[in-house]
Scaffold this motif. Structure first.
Motif, PDB file in Angstrom:
ATOM      1  N   LEU A  89       0.810  -1.221   0.000  1.00  0.00           N
ATOM      2  CA  LEU A  89       0.000   0.000   0.000  1.00  0.00           C
ATOM      3  C   LEU A  89       0.842   1.269   0.000  1.00  0.00           C
ATOM      4  CD1 LEU A  89      -2.783  -1.024   2.545  1.00  0.00           C
ATOM      5  CD2 LEU A  89      -2.962  -0.847   0.058  1.00  0.00           C
ATOM      6  N   THR A  90       2.079   1.172   0.480  1.00  0.00           N
ATOM      7  CA  THR A  90       2.902   2.374   0.586  1.00  0.00           C
ATOM      8  C   THR A  90       4.126   2.315  -0.321  1.00  0.00           C
ATOM      9  OG1 THR A  90       3.968   1.336   2.477  1.00  0.00           O
ATOM     10  CG2 THR A  90       2.246   2.944   2.958  1.00  0.00           C
ATOM     11  N   SER A  91       4.289   1.189  -1.024  1.00  0.00           N
ATOM     12  CA  SER A  91       5.521   1.029  -1.803  1.00  0.00           C
ATOM     13  C   SER A  91       5.586   2.052  -2.945  1.00  0.00           C
ATOM     14  CB  SER A  91       5.643  -0.402  -2.336  1.00  0.00           C
ATOM     15  OG  SER A  91       4.546  -0.693  -3.172  1.00  0.00           O
ATOM     16  N   GLY A  92       4.420   2.625  -3.297  1.00  0.00           N
ATOM     17  CA  GLY A  92       4.413   3.657  -4.330  1.00  0.00           C
ATOM     18  C   GLY A  92       5.132   4.924  -3.897  1.00  0.00           C
ATOM     19  N   GLN A  93       5.273   5.095  -2.586  1.00  0.00           N
ATOM     20  CA  GLN A  93       5.929   6.297  -2.066  1.00  0.00           C
ATOM     21  C   GLN A  93       7.453   6.204  -2.148  1.00  0.00           C
ATOM     22  OE1 GLN A  93       4.608   6.874   1.958  1.00  0.00           O
ATOM     23  NE2 GLN A  93       2.501   6.309   1.469  1.00  0.00           N
ATOM     24  N   VAL A  94       7.908   5.040  -2.614  1.00  0.00           N
ATOM     25  CA  VAL A  94       9.353   4.787  -2.575  1.00  0.00           C
ATOM     26  C   VAL A  94       9.899   4.691  -3.995  1.00  0.00           C
ATOM     27  CG1 VAL A  94      11.025   2.970  -2.012  1.00  0.00           C
ATOM     28  CG2 VAL A  94       9.351   3.722  -0.301  1.00  0.00           C
ATOM     29  N   ASN A  95      11.056   5.208  -4.190  1.00  0.00           N
ATOM     30  CA  ASN A  95      11.773   5.073  -5.458  1.00  0.00           C
ATOM     31  C   ASN A  95      11.840   3.596  -5.857  1.00  0.00           C
ATOM     32  OD1 ASN A  95      14.117   4.473  -7.122  1.00  0.00           O
ATOM     33  ND2 ASN A  95      14.561   6.666  -6.951  1.00  0.00           N
ATOM     34  N   GLN A  96      11.505   3.327  -7.114  1.00  0.00           N
ATOM     35  CA  GLN A  96      11.436   1.923  -7.550  1.00  0.00           C
ATOM     36  C   GLN A  96      12.721   1.146  -7.303  1.00  0.00           C
ATOM     37  OE1 GLN A  96       9.640   0.309 -10.723  1.00  0.00           O
ATOM     38  NE2 GLN A  96       7.746   1.522 -10.657  1.00  0.00           N
ATOM     39  N   ALA A  97      13.824   1.795  -7.623  1.00  0.00           N
ATOM     40  CA  ALA A  97      15.110   1.102  -7.471  1.00  0.00           C
ATOM     41  C   ALA A  97      15.368   0.794  -5.998  1.00  0.00           C
ATOM     42  CB  ALA A  97      16.237   1.970  -8.039  1.00  0.00           C
ATOM     43  N   THR A  98      15.084   1.779  -5.136  1.00  0.00           N
ATOM     44  CA  THR A  98      15.242   1.563  -3.701  1.00  0.00           C
ATOM     45  C   THR A  98      14.367   0.394  -3.244  1.00  0.00           C
ATOM     46  OG1 THR A  98      15.341   3.973  -3.580  1.00  0.00           O
ATOM     47  CG2 THR A  98      15.281   2.756  -1.500  1.00  0.00           C
ATOM     48  N   ALA A  99      13.110   0.426  -3.697  1.00  0.00           N
ATOM     49  CA  ALA A  99      12.173  -0.618  -3.304  1.00  0.00           C
ATOM     50  C   ALA A  99      12.719  -1.988  -3.694  1.00  0.00           C
ATOM     51  CB  ALA A  99      10.817  -0.375  -3.957  1.00  0.00           C
ATOM     52  N   ARG A 100      13.263  -2.072  -4.911  1.00  0.00           N
ATOM     53  CA  ARG A 100      13.793  -3.359  -5.360  1.00  0.00           C
ATOM     54  C   ARG A 100      14.926  -3.820  -4.451  1.00  0.00           C
ATOM     55  NH1 ARG A 100      12.551  -1.970 -10.615  1.00  0.00           N
ATOM     56  NH2 ARG A 100      14.494  -0.820 -10.875  1.00  0.00           N
ATOM     57  N   ARG A 101      15.787  -2.890  -4.068  1.00  0.00           N
ATOM     58  CA  ARG A 101      16.895  -3.248  -3.186  1.00  0.00           C
ATOM     59  C   ARG A 101      16.377  -3.788  -1.844  1.00  0.00           C
ATOM     60  NH1 ARG A 101      19.997   1.159  -1.294  1.00  0.00           N
ATOM     61  NH2 ARG A 101      18.742   2.398  -2.743  1.00  0.00           N
ATOM     62  N   VAL A 102      15.348  -3.121  -1.324  1.00  0.00           N
ATOM     63  CA  VAL A 102      14.766  -3.569  -0.057  1.00  0.00           C
ATOM     64  C   VAL A 102      14.175  -4.968  -0.199  1.00  0.00           C
ATOM     65  CG1 VAL A 102      12.979  -3.141   1.661  1.00  0.00           C
ATOM     66  CG2 VAL A 102      14.300  -1.228   0.724  1.00  0.00           C
TER      67      VAL A 102
END
Lengths: 331, 331
Positions: free
Chosen positions: B22-35
């Motif tokens: 629900l909140t992953s849209g608030q995060v830079n895609q590349a960062t999200a992938r790293r997480v």
DNA sequence: CTGAAAGCGCTTACAG
DNA sequence: CTGAAAGCGCTTACAG
């Protein structure tokens, strides 16, 4: 709880100690009474979530069964609940339908909810989930169905004794051609009962004849019985079902073939599920103490949760043959 | 989660946002992938307990049923689970045995565990627990059995229509003396079916004759039928059971009295529990869509949990008469 | 016997 | 888009 503490005129730490039976001894009796009174007055219910986060114990156990709709499992679940609830635990029951994906998904979900342990009644003999659970030191107990690698305690019925009782009963009635409609060999009960059947007929110097059903269902039993009746060779006079549902399916096929039970074919089930008594003919079956299975499994799990190591012992509960009207001497 | 954040080289707040769909849209895609990669690598499972404490939502619902061992309930529970699980909820199932104390104890325990809502299939028409739950704004749905005060939505089978279908069927076969072996009037289904029976026979200008059973069990049904058969007056030619278990008990009594079913007495059940087909005679019964009952109840509960108000509407699911071999024209 | 403080593992308004 | 901080409601070592 802060409210309770305020009303009782104490610090919340003291309120916490007074409210917990294990620590209430550390508190002055009069103070404790005041806290209890305040709690009652405010209708206070402790927040188990917060407690769990702090203690990392949720007092929750995951119960994975194939299908609640199979009459074998409700009594097992009730047995589990009956020992868990008085000790402050609750069961999270999940149905896997024997699908590995569903099983894994539920297992993950339950791990996320920090279940303190698991009781698994799910079928496969080979179980990757269990290996990783064991490595992580997660308490668990198996019920009814074991795995090939013994990692956890198993509570089960004494299938070999039950199967032997069924075969001996048929032999005593005079049967010589006794077929086994077996459960899937991929399930530990299927394999174990088949082996016991072979031993039992061999002990009477009879030939083993075995048809494996695709599943523990009436439909699979019916298909297997139809196949058996269309085979060449002498018709069997007695059929030992791998479980009651298989026997029920066999009964349908026997009737569809214009044969009578028990006059033409004697029939036994396994598990003694409810309402077998109400069938005509009432089905002879091997009674499995399902409620006790659940009780024992829950006890063993609680022991592990409280620190006992996970010893891969097997606890076999005695089975007994319940003779009803579906078995008679061959005519 | 701190570990995941460290491995991914971000703050744990960012990790939290990346991990939550629900909140992953608030995060830079590349960062999200790293997480995500870090989480997978570490085998990270979010701690639902901590999440719940923070959000005060446990994604848990309490399901209170009388007894899992009654074949009516497993399909209901499965229906509930089938809608709950895909939406991230799990069911905590508790058996009350229709004992108010057990029910209250389980209810308290589930409240302490911060269940987001409740599905109650327990029996009494009068229900103090529900009043206080309603006052506290706790989401809940009733299944199958309602209460006199309508506070919550109720999902149930259309009992009047089902009962009418059973009576009409018997009348069409030529029966004039049709007795109802009723469930306890203290349970809403017992009362509702009795009333429907009275209306249905009155519509055919027949006399109502009704014996109330002490409970929805075969033993109670047997006792009631024995009493009925020893009464003076003309023997009934047809019996409408309040549920299948009562009908099963009646069947025992009919046989014990040397009578045959359906030749001497026709018999119908209610609920259409599993394996009725395998009985001899196969029992005519009113089919209740138990799985659907659970599905609807879970849906309504989810709506409430997500903010819809608790409207005391009743959802009636259609029932249908399944005619088998236990009903025939009177001889 | 009691209080003050820290912390369980997350989420989320608030800044930047 | 990301970080720093507060806080959910408890429990429990540590002081006093």
């Amino acid at each position: 709880m802060s409210d309770v503490a305020r009303v009782a005129g104490v610090h919340k730490a003291t309120a916490s100690r007074a409210l917990n039976p294990l620590t209430s001894g550390q508190v002055n009796q009069a103070t404790a009474r005041r806290v209890l009174a305040a709690a009652r007055q405010l209708g206070y219910t402790p927040n188990a979530t917060a407690r769990s986060l702090r203690t990392s114990r949720t007092h929750t156990v995951g119960v994975l069964i194939p299908d609640l709709t199979n009459p074998l499992f409700p009594p097992v679940v009730r047995g589990i609940e009956n020992v868990l609830f008085p000790r402050g635990y609750t069961a999270l029951v999940a149905n896997t339908d024997n699908e590995p994906d569903r099983e894994a998904a539920h297992f993950e979900a339950l791990l996320g909810r920090q279940a303190d342990g698991f009781i698994l009644a799910t079928g496969r003999r080979d179980h990757p989930l269990l290996v990783s659970a064991h490595e992580r030191g997660i308490p668990a107990v198996l019920v009814n169905r074991g795995t090939d690698d013994a990692l956890y305690p198993l509570v089960t019925g004494d299938d070999p004794a039950g199967m032997t009782a069924a075969v001996d009963h048929l032999v005593a009635l005079g049967h010589r051609r006794i077929v086994h409609l077996a459960g899937p060999a991929g399930l530990s009960t299927g394999l174990r009962r088949s082996q016991a059947y072979r031993h039992a007929v061999a002990a009477h110097e009879l030939d083993a004849r075995l048809v494996e059903c695709e599943s523990y269902t009436a439909d699979a039993g019916e298909r297997a019985m139809v196949a058996l009746l269309t085979e060449a060779g002498e018709r069997p006079t007695a059929v030992v079902g791998g479980n009651d549902l298989i026997a029920l399916g066999a009964l349908r096929a026997i009737r569809a073939a214009g044969l009578r039970c028990p006059e033409d074919v004697s029939l036994t089930g396994f598990n003694d599920m409810p309402f077998l008594d109400e069938l005509r003919p009432a089905l002879t079956s091997v009674h499995v103490p399902t409620h006790e299975l659940g009780v024992e499994a829950a006890r063993l799990l609680l022991e592990q949760i409280e620190g006992a190591p996970a010893v891969a012992k097997t606890i076999s509960l005695p089975l007994r043959l319940v003779v009803r009207d579906s078995t008679a001497p061959p005519s």
